[in-house]
Design a protein around this motif. Structure first.
Motif, short mmCIF file in Angstrom:
data_model
loop_
_atom_site.label_atom_id
_atom_site.label_comp_id
_atom_site.label_asym_id
_atom_site.label_seq_id
_atom_site.Cartn_x
_atom_site.Cartn_y
_atom_site.Cartn_z
N UNK A 17 0.84 -1.20 0.00
CA UNK A 17 0.00 0.00 0.00
C UNK A 17 0.87 1.24 0.00
N UNK A 19 1.91 5.14 0.99
CA UNK A 19 1.89 5.77 2.31
C UNK A 19 1.14 7.10 2.32
N UNK A 29 -7.95 -0.58 -2.59
CA UNK A 29 -8.16 -1.23 -1.30
C UNK A 29 -8.88 -0.30 -0.33
N UNK A 33 -12.33 -1.01 1.55
CA UNK A 33 -12.50 -0.98 3.00
C UNK A 33 -13.57 0.04 3.39
N UNK A 314 -6.39 -2.43 12.58
CA UNK A 314 -5.81 -2.26 11.24
C UNK A 314 -4.36 -1.82 11.34
N UNK A 315 -4.10 -0.90 12.25
CA UNK A 315 -2.73 -0.43 12.37
C UNK A 315 -1.85 -1.53 12.92
N UNK A 316 -2.42 -2.33 13.81
CA UNK A 316 -1.69 -3.44 14.38
C UNK A 316 -1.31 -4.44 13.29
N UNK A 317 -2.21 -4.61 12.33
CA UNK A 317 -1.96 -5.55 11.25
C UNK A 317 -1.05 -4.95 10.19
N UNK A 318 -0.65 -3.70 10.38
CA UNK A 318 0.34 -3.14 9.48
C UNK A 318 -0.18 -2.15 8.48
N UNK A 319 -1.39 -1.64 8.66
CA UNK A 319 -1.89 -0.62 7.73
C UNK A 319 -1.18 0.69 8.02
N UNK A 320 -0.86 1.47 6.98
CA UNK A 320 -0.23 2.76 7.21
C UNK A 320 -1.13 3.65 8.06
N UNK A 321 -0.52 4.58 8.79
CA UNK A 321 -1.29 5.43 9.70
C UNK A 321 -2.38 6.19 8.96
N UNK A 322 -2.10 6.56 7.72
CA UNK A 322 -3.07 7.39 7.01
C UNK A 322 -4.17 6.55 6.34
N UNK A 398 -5.61 9.85 13.56
CA UNK A 398 -4.16 9.73 13.63
C UNK A 398 -3.67 9.47 15.04
N UNK A 402 -1.92 1.90 17.85
CA UNK A 402 -2.14 0.46 17.72
C UNK A 402 -2.16 -0.23 19.08
N UNK B 95 4.79 4.51 10.51
CA UNK B 95 4.44 3.82 9.28
C UNK B 95 5.42 2.69 8.97
N UNK B 98 4.53 -0.12 11.13
CA UNK B 98 3.35 -0.81 10.61
C UNK B 98 3.74 -1.73 9.46
#
Ligand SMILES: Nc1ncnc2c1ncn2[C@@H]1O[C@H](COP(=O)(O)OP(=O)(O)OP(=O)(O)O)[C@@H](O)[C@H]1O
Ligand SMILES: [Mg+2]
Lengths: 865, 244
Positions: A17, A19, A29, A33, A314-322, A398, A402, B95, B98
């Motif tokens: 994805x 950033x 995606x 979502x 989602x952030x825990x699973x690695x989604x970018x912060x934004x 923001x 996580x 980021x 993440x």
């Protein structure tokens, strides 16, 4: 990249994805979502979106109508005037004037207009009408529609008059009947369906009657008119600019008292009046838009609150912060888009409806299809405002760490400060959008900025008042209150309550409704005064000096009182303190209007009960009968003329200059409709000057003036009876239309507010169900549960009512004092009724949207957690 | 704060080389609360190799969850260094962290933490989708079948029992073949009968896929199956036991 062995399924190389927010916004995606996330929420979100639909449609409606009217006025400017140039004078044009005018114009047409009684001989009725004696082929532009068709074309050749159909109906007359105008008996040759452009400023209060000017000779009315106006309608050749013609004519003797109107000036004048009204309506529309935008913002806010856990996962699973920000921004954007399209469409629909149903009320012909460019522009502005407001709550995303997956935690002070900093650009953006919207409303940038700040102020004050009331309620809730009441009140303050939003949206609606209602009543009551009190309601004007006794006798013969009788002489100001009025105008010390202004003055040696002595002496004590002649001035006009006690002026009484000295100042209560004058002379000066007498009387409320008018027109055909009741009726009708428009738009705001209320009720539904189940388990009866809910909704409604109502009363008092200069009247019953209605509305809607809360099965609810 | 991050720049964990997957060096965590300090973790050292299985036990409040959160880069330590798959965490921004989690880390939580708005299948798909992988659906269905939920792929979390939800979480944790899996009391909310298959699956995946497993648990039996047991008390690592 070192790819985990199994992450190479059937597809090509994975694309991580992006950033950046923008790259995320266009990534499929994120869209997927956003759609997945909103699957079960659309209903809730759309209800909030309905609030912005209402807001945008209000805005689109008002701006579309405005542009349609402007366009109509532009296209029909010439038809609105009927000529390229209109010259109006208080005095008849001399033959030399006519020649000069004819020399400059391609074609010209002259008109004399005045009001007079029209006597329907057959039915024995009489009515004050506006007589328009026309000579020539006026109007040159636009069309006069008559029944029969040819009547307008023929009236210059025939001996007859045309009048409005309503008059025929009123007196049961028909074409071919004879009517009497003054001393002449004239035949009705037709009715006017669409009238010729009005030439007088005050026309419109009496029905119009048209006839050939030369027929007026026989009426005998021409010589002794106090108020007649003379018009020259000019059609100019293509090469001739109206400015040149005006320039050429202005230098003529006496022409500086002429008023010149061109299609442009008429358009501007009409445009200005409409513009101010439209700006005011636009303002109310803006209120509903902002309220709608706040609705969408709060929908997003609630959505984020519900989704905190999901965002953390989602952030825990690695989604970018934004990523989450982008997801909810898309949701807000889609919501805004749907709302904007719906709002724009609704606005267009309302435009159609208004043009269709109010075609007769609108000043010009208007196309039912609005200008789509304006619609698009307004819709876009509404969309941007909606998005701007919706971004505010999204900023908190923001700050959802996580770590919250492991442990729910509140945000730290640092995070809050960061969030505040981050919101600054958004607030700035909102400010710009709001300013743009205000510019749409009125093109003046400074005024728009003030307006934007004003809006923020109104909302700020509303929020502050709401906050105070909420805090007070919280503080005043004591242990001593019965349990159900206490529980219901404390429900308003449960965590994540939307009490503030609730109070703000319903409060704004109450505020707008109540303040417009109070102001309307205040203004209408003002118009009503004369009917309830002892003041005059019939004015007999143009009574010649040798008719005064006869008229008085006639009144007494009809058992009517002679309330007042005052001689009236027209005059102008020529010099003030030794300087001629024209010089003063050139120096910019007095306005153009003061030069042309005709004062109708009287003479008497006493003050009436509506006048208040302010300074000097009246009647003058030591006046020797020579110039300067003592003068009593009304205080406001003294201010306009820039004179004080002891100052001297020269007054031009129909060609005769008289030197006067201001020896008395007085205030006048104009609202009482007594015979009052700006200038009062002592008796013994004006008696010889040409003038007329006005006699007032009062007809009991349950009688009509018909009989008097008939008797009057028989005996004194030149005397006109002005029925104040009818006049006020006309004013009331106009005021009623204006307030209707205002209340319609306030209704939009209330509508947007109601959508938000529904949204809030639905948002709180789950929470209420959970609480009710808990109470149920603890043994509460359905009746108790219902009472608690009722208390909750009632308190919310009451808080909103107090906030909006309180603010409305303050605004109303201020407006009454400063804008209308009237003392505010408070109808306690009416105010209480509005407050009660707000509370009941809240309870009703709350009950409606919490149906089934008490009937929920505890088991199902507890399972859901 | 957001220098463009590039997942390719992460040091590849030595595949085959017996490098340490997770390295915790002298890590402390101090909370500042209303003026006074609370040290919840002090001087923790821990190293987990690739493919290794390690359980962390200790009384409630001893700092297990705190340690786990720090290891996974969900929080910053007050002092000390942590590196995950050779990447020092302190040098990475949110980021980058993440992205690192998405590439190497799997999670299972006591309270399942499924996305309530997504179906079971969609929940499992998320890690793959975040990697930008297309056509992961078949893989996701397979892993749901492996945890015995092949029939329930279109159900929402609220339509599943606790045990079923945790199995979905498990499928999600493994779908992208993480090199290390953190599990915070994965069976804490489940009865022993339901938890047995879950822990079985955890260990099986550890064995077959070579995923390192860091497991926080109150259950001594479960801990023993891990082979290596790290004991914590009052924010300190007290010692280690090796079983089997
Ligand atoms: N934000 C915080 N502020 C202050 N203290 C905190 C904070 N978060 C956790 N703690 C404290 O840190 C200590 C360790 O908490 P942690 O959650 O790591 O314990 P745990 O070993 O996981 O316990 P359990 O077995 O009950 O889950 C606890 O005493 C807790 O009160
Ligand atoms: Mg824990």
């Amino acid at each position: 990249m070192d790819k985990p062995a199994t992450s190479t399924p059937e597809s090509g190389a994975p694309q991580p994805l992006p950033q950046g927010t923008f790259a995320l916004m266009v990534h499929p995606w994120t869209w997927l979502m956003a759609l997945r996330d909103s699957r079960k929420e659309w209903k809730r979100l759309l209800i909030f979106a309905a609030s912005i639909v209402v807001g945008i449609s209000a805005l689109v409606t008002i701006h579309a109508l405005r542009s349609s009217l402007e366009q109509g006025i532009d296209l029909q400017a010439r038809a609105l005037l009927g000529a390229d140039l209109l010259i109006t004078s208080r005095e008849a044009f001399t033959d030399a004037d006519r020649e000069a005018i004819d020399a400059l114009a391609e074609e010209s047409s002259f008109e004399i207009s005045f009001s007079s009684m029209l006597n329907f001989v057959d039915s024995g009725g009489a009515r004050l009408v506006q007589v328009r004696g026309i000579e020539g082929a006026y109007p040159f532009y636009g069309e006069v529609l008559t029944e029969p068709d040819a009547a307008w074309r023929n009236h210059q050749a025939r001996d007859g008059l045309l009048l409005e159909p309503a008059l025929l109906e009123q007196f049961n007359a028909s074409a071919g009947d004879q009517v009497k105008l003054g001393n002449a008996s004239i035949e009705i040759i037709g009715t006017v369906q669409q009238p010729a452009p009005r030439s007088g400023r005050f026309a419109g209060f009496a029905p119009e009657v048209y006839l050939r000017a030369s027929l007026l000779e026989a009426t005998g009315l021409l010589t002794d008119r106090s108020i007649a106006s003379f018009h020259a309608h000019l059609r100019l050749s293509e090469e001739m600019a109206s400015a040149e013609v005006i320039e050429a004519l202005r230098t003529r003797d006496g022409a500086d008292l002429w008023r010149f109107e061109t299609p442009e000036s008429r358009r501007d004048q009409l445009g200005r009046v409409l513009d101010q009204f439209e700006q005011f309506l636009g303002l109310i529309a803006l209120f509903s838009l902002i309220l709608g935008a706040i609705g969408v913002a709060s929908a997003m806010h609630a959505q984020i609150r519900r989704r905190r856990a999901s965002i953390a996962i989602l952030r825990c699973l690695g989604a970018p912060a934004r990523a989450s920000f982008a997801i909810y921004l898309i949701q807000a954007g889609l919501l805004g888009l749907v709302a904007a399209v719906a709002g724009g469409g609704l606005g267009v629909g309302i435009h159609f409806g208004v043009v269709y149903y109010f075609a007769e009320t609108l000043p010009v012909l208007v196309e039912p299809m609005p200008n789509l460019w304006v619609v698009g522009q307004t819709t876009l502005a509404g969309f941007l405002a909606c998005c701007g407001f919706a971004v505010l709550p999204l900023l908190q995303i923001r700050d959802i760490a996580p770590l919250q997956v492991l442990r729910q935690g509140g945000s730290t002070a640092q995070a809050r400060r960061r969030a505040l900093l981050r919101s600054l650009p958004v607030v700035a953006f909102l400010f710009v959008v709001m300013t743009l919207l205000s510019i749409l409303n009125s093109t003046n940038l400074a005024r728009s900025l003030v307006l934007t700040v004003g809006f923020a102020g109104v909302f700020g004050v509303l929020a502050l008042v709401a906050w105070t009331f909420i805090a007070l309620t919280r503080k005043l809730t004591t242990e001593r209150l019965p349990y159900l009441l206490r529980q219901g009140i404390s429900n308003c303050f449960r965590p994540q309550n939307q009490t503030m939003l609730f109070v703000l949206s319903l409060g704004l609606g109450v505020f707008l409704m109540l303040s417009t209602m109070l102001i309307r009543d205040l203004v209408l009551a003002q118009v009503q005064v004369s009917e309830s009190e002892i003041g005059p309601n019939i004015y007999l004007v143009d009574v010649q000096s040798d008719q005064v006794d006869g008229v008085k006798a006639l009144l007494e013969g009809n058992d009517l009182p002679v309330l007042e009788s005052a001689p009236m002489v027209s005059m102008r100001v020529a010099e003030i303190k030794g300087v001629s009025i024209r010089e003063l105008r050139e120096q910019g010390l007095v306005g153009n209007r003061m030069v042309r202004r005709e004062f109708r003055s009287s003479y008497r040696d006493h003050l009436n009960e509506t006048e208040t002595h302010l300074g000097g002496t009246w009647p003058p004590s030591d006046w020797d009968g020579n110039e300067p002649i003592p003068l009593s001035l009304e205080v406001e006009i003294a201010g306009d003329l820039g004179v004080e006690l002891g100052d001297r002026m020269v007054i031009d009484v129909q060609g005769v200059p008289i030197e006067v000295e201001v020896q008395h100042l007085r205030a006048v209560d104009w609202s009482r409709f007594n015979l009052n004058f700006f200038m009062l002379f002592p008796p013994g000066v004006l008696e010889g000057a040409p003038g007329f007498t006005v006699v007032t009387t009062r007809i009991p409320p349950d009688e009509t003036s018909g009989q008097l008018q008939r008797a009057l027109v028989e005996a004194f055909p030149n005397v006109s009876a002005i029925d104040l009741t009818l006049l006020l009726e006309t004013i009331r009708t106009i005021l009623a239309r204006v307030t209707q428009a205002i209340q319609l738009l306030s209704g939009f705001t209330l509508g947007a507010g109601c959508c938000i209320l529904i949204g809030i009720f639905l948002n709180g539904r789950d929470q209420r169900i959970r609480e009710s189940v808990l109470l149920r388990t603890l043994g509460a009866s359905t009746r108790q549960l219902r009472s608690i809910l009722c208390v909750e909704f009632g308190v919310l409604g009451l808080l909103a009512a107090l906030t909006g109502g309180g603010l409305a009363l303050v605004t109303y008092s201020a407006l009454a004092h400063f804008a209308f200069e009237l003392s505010p009247v408070f109808h306690i019953g009416q105010i209480l009724l509005v407050l009660l209605a707000s509370t009941v509305l809240s309870i009703f809607m709350g009950a409606l949207f919490s149906r089934g809360v008490c009937a929920h099965s505890p088991l199902a609810t507890l399972r859901q957690d | 704060m957001s220098q463009p991050i590039d997942t390719e720049s992460f040091t590849p964990s030595g595949s085959g080389v017996n490098a340490s997957m997770l390295k915790v060096e002298n890590v402390s965590k101090v909370y500042h609360n209303a003026g006074h300090e609370l040290t919840v973790l002090s001087g923790a050292n821990l190293s987990v190799d690739a493919g290794e299985c390690c359980a962390i036990v200790g009384p409630s409040g001893s700092g297990k969850t705190t340690l786990l959160g720090l290891c996974a880069g969900l929080d910053q330590p007050s002092s000390g260094r942590i590196s995950l798959a050779g990447n020092p965490l302190q040098s990475l921004d949110q980021d980058a962290l993440a992205a690192l989690r998405n590439q190497y880390v799997g999670f299972v939580f006591q309270s399942f933490q499924l996305l309530p708005t997504l179906t079971a299948l969609e929940n499992v798909l998320v890690p793959l989708e975040l990697q930008g992988m297309r056509g992961g659906r078949k893989l996701a269905v397979e892993s749901l079948e492996r945890v015995g939920l092949g029939e329930r792929i279109n159900h929402y979390p609220t339509q599943l029992s606790g045990g079923e939800q945790q199995r979905v979480a498990l499928a999600r944790a493994f779908i992208h073949r993480p090199q290390i899996l953190f599990a915070d009391e994965p069976t804490g909310n489940l009865d022993s009968e339901t938890s047995a298959p879950i822990s079985d699956m955890l260990f099986e995946l550890n064995r077959t896929a070579g995923t390192a497993l860091v497991l926080v648990t109150h259950d001594n039996e479960l801990a023993k199956r891990a082979g290596r047991v790290v004991k914590m008390r009052s924010g300190r690592i007290e010692g280690e036991e090796r079983h089997g």
